[in-house]
Design an enzyme around this catalytic site. Structure first.
Site, short mmCIF file in Angstrom:
data_model
loop_
_atom_site.label_atom_id
_atom_site.label_comp_id
_atom_site.label_asym_id
_atom_site.label_seq_id
_atom_site.Cartn_x
_atom_site.Cartn_y
_atom_site.Cartn_z
N HIS A 1 0.30 4.21 2.41
CA HIS A 1 -0.01 5.23 1.39
C HIS A 1 -0.84 6.40 1.96
O HIS A 1 -0.51 7.56 1.78
CB HIS A 1 -0.84 4.60 0.27
CG HIS A 1 -0.25 3.38 -0.35
ND1 HIS A 1 0.63 3.39 -1.40
CD2 HIS A 1 -0.45 2.06 -0.05
CE1 HIS A 1 0.95 2.14 -1.73
NE2 HIS A 1 0.32 1.33 -0.93
O1 RIB Z 1 -2.94 2.14 -4.08
C1 RIB Z 1 -3.04 2.34 -2.70
C2 RIB Z 1 -4.38 2.90 -2.33
O2 RIB Z 1 -5.42 1.97 -2.66
C3 RIB Z 1 -4.54 3.16 -0.83
O3 RIB Z 1 -5.41 4.22 -0.63
C4 RIB Z 1 -5.15 1.88 -0.33
O4 RIB Z 1 -5.90 2.08 0.88
C5 RIB Z 1 -6.09 1.56 -1.46
O5 RIB Z 1 -7.27 2.33 -1.27
#
Ligand code: RIB
Ligand code: CA
Length: 330
Positions: free
Chosen positions: A252
């Protein structure tokens, strides 16, 4: 503003590097985003780096961030930010392992944490950037919210917030909300209401960053320290996703960082977005006005709706291969 000198067949020319503050809840995908950022310092000028509680408690997110920097020879001091959300108990994730970097072990950094508070560090960087600061936030938005509370005029000093968080449709923490938004909905709401231009890199695109085997193999072939560390982290992420029965390991945060230096990889649409903070089923839901029914509310976020995923992975691998080419020839 600092610039980098680019030398090519057309001669030497200076390009303005993007002044940036990086905020992480270092976990697995934050770590990959940080490594990518360190490999893009010809395009970005890292003014400050902060850690926030999220994936794991602050003691781990801060330590992980610091240890990655030290392992790669960077001396940027990490600012310890918020230990808990604005108004809720901290809720951590399980999938990054107990300390946030899975079973990847790093030497303990010797560098001390920055002495500044996170509010002051963000404000000082915004002033130094003279209105050009990009704020990358890939954890709960607690630190930026705290800075906005202490320095409301920040909303005229930060050029854009690029955040990994939220989703136009669905969640990964609950059926309605994404993890970062769920952990601190009040902070995210404050950021969306701040008036600072926002690029929302939500699950709609980040759930397409399923780590392909060819990427893992491409990094395993390289010997520079950035690639070796990223390969270790990716190896854990792929193992974890198999152990937990996830359908893939998503990076992500690396996609959110990519949106800063390679924005063409995303297609965005402007929407007016609010964050649910009262709902039982919808805590942390990012609620977009798809049909413009809130006619008195102008769009406040450029929301990522599509990703050129092949180009993203080519960009990702190219960073490590470019670093390999910099190694002294044997
Ligand atoms: O939903 C994904 C996010 O939440 C990413 O940033 C992961 O590192 C967590 O922080
Ligand atoms: Ca994160």
């Amino acid at each position: 503003m600092s610039s980098a000198v680019i030398i090519c067949e057309r001669g030497m020319f200076a390009v303005e590097r993007i002044p940036i503050h990086l905020d992480f809840d270092t976990g697995i995908d934050d770590a990959l985003a940080l490594i990518c950022a360190l490999l893009c310092q010809d395009q970005i000028d890292i003014l400050s780096i902060s850690a926030v509680a999220g994936n794991v408690p602050l003691e781990h997110t801060a330590r992980n961030t610091q240890n990655i920097l030290a392992a790669l020879g960077e001396r940027i001091p990490v600012v310890r930010g918020a230990e808990k959300p604005l108004a809720r108990p901290l809720h951590c994730a399980v999938s990054h392992g107990k300390t946030g970097l899975g079973d990847v072990k790093l030497p303990q950094a010797q560098q001390a944490y920055a002495e500044s508070t996170v509010e002051d560090a963000i404000y000082v960087s915004a002033c130094k950037a003279e209105g050009e600061l990009i704020y990358l936030g890939v954890g709960p938005q607690t630190n930026l919210a705290l800075a906005l509370k202490k320095y409301p005029q920040l909303n005229r000093k930060v050029k854009r917030v690029v955040l990994m968080g939220g989703a136009l449709v669905g969640g990964n923490m609950t059926q309605a909300s994404e993890f970062n938004a769920y952990v601190d909905p009040e902070a995210l709401q404050l950021v969306f209401r701040s008036g600072i231009p926002i690029t929302m890199v939500g699950l709609d695109v980040t759930l397409q960053t399923k780590l392909p085997q060819w990427v893992a193999e491409a990094l395993q072939e390289l010997s520079n320290p950035y690639a070796k560390l990223a390969a270790q982290i990716i190896d854990f992420a792929l193992r974890r996703s198999r152990e937990y029965g996830f359908d893939a390991a998503n990076v992500h945060d690396a996609l959110a960082f990519c949106a800063v230096v390679f924005p063409q990889v995303l297609e965005t649409h402007p929407y007016y977005v609010e964050v649910e903070t009262q709902g039982e089923l919808t805590r942390g839901m990012t609620v977009a006005d798809f049909r413009g029914v809130c006619s008195e509310k102008a769009p406040n976020a450029d929301c990522a709706v599509k990703v050129d995923i092949d180009n993203f992975w080519n960009w990702f691998v190219s960073l490590f291969r470019r670093e390999e080419a910099r190694l002294p020839k044997a």
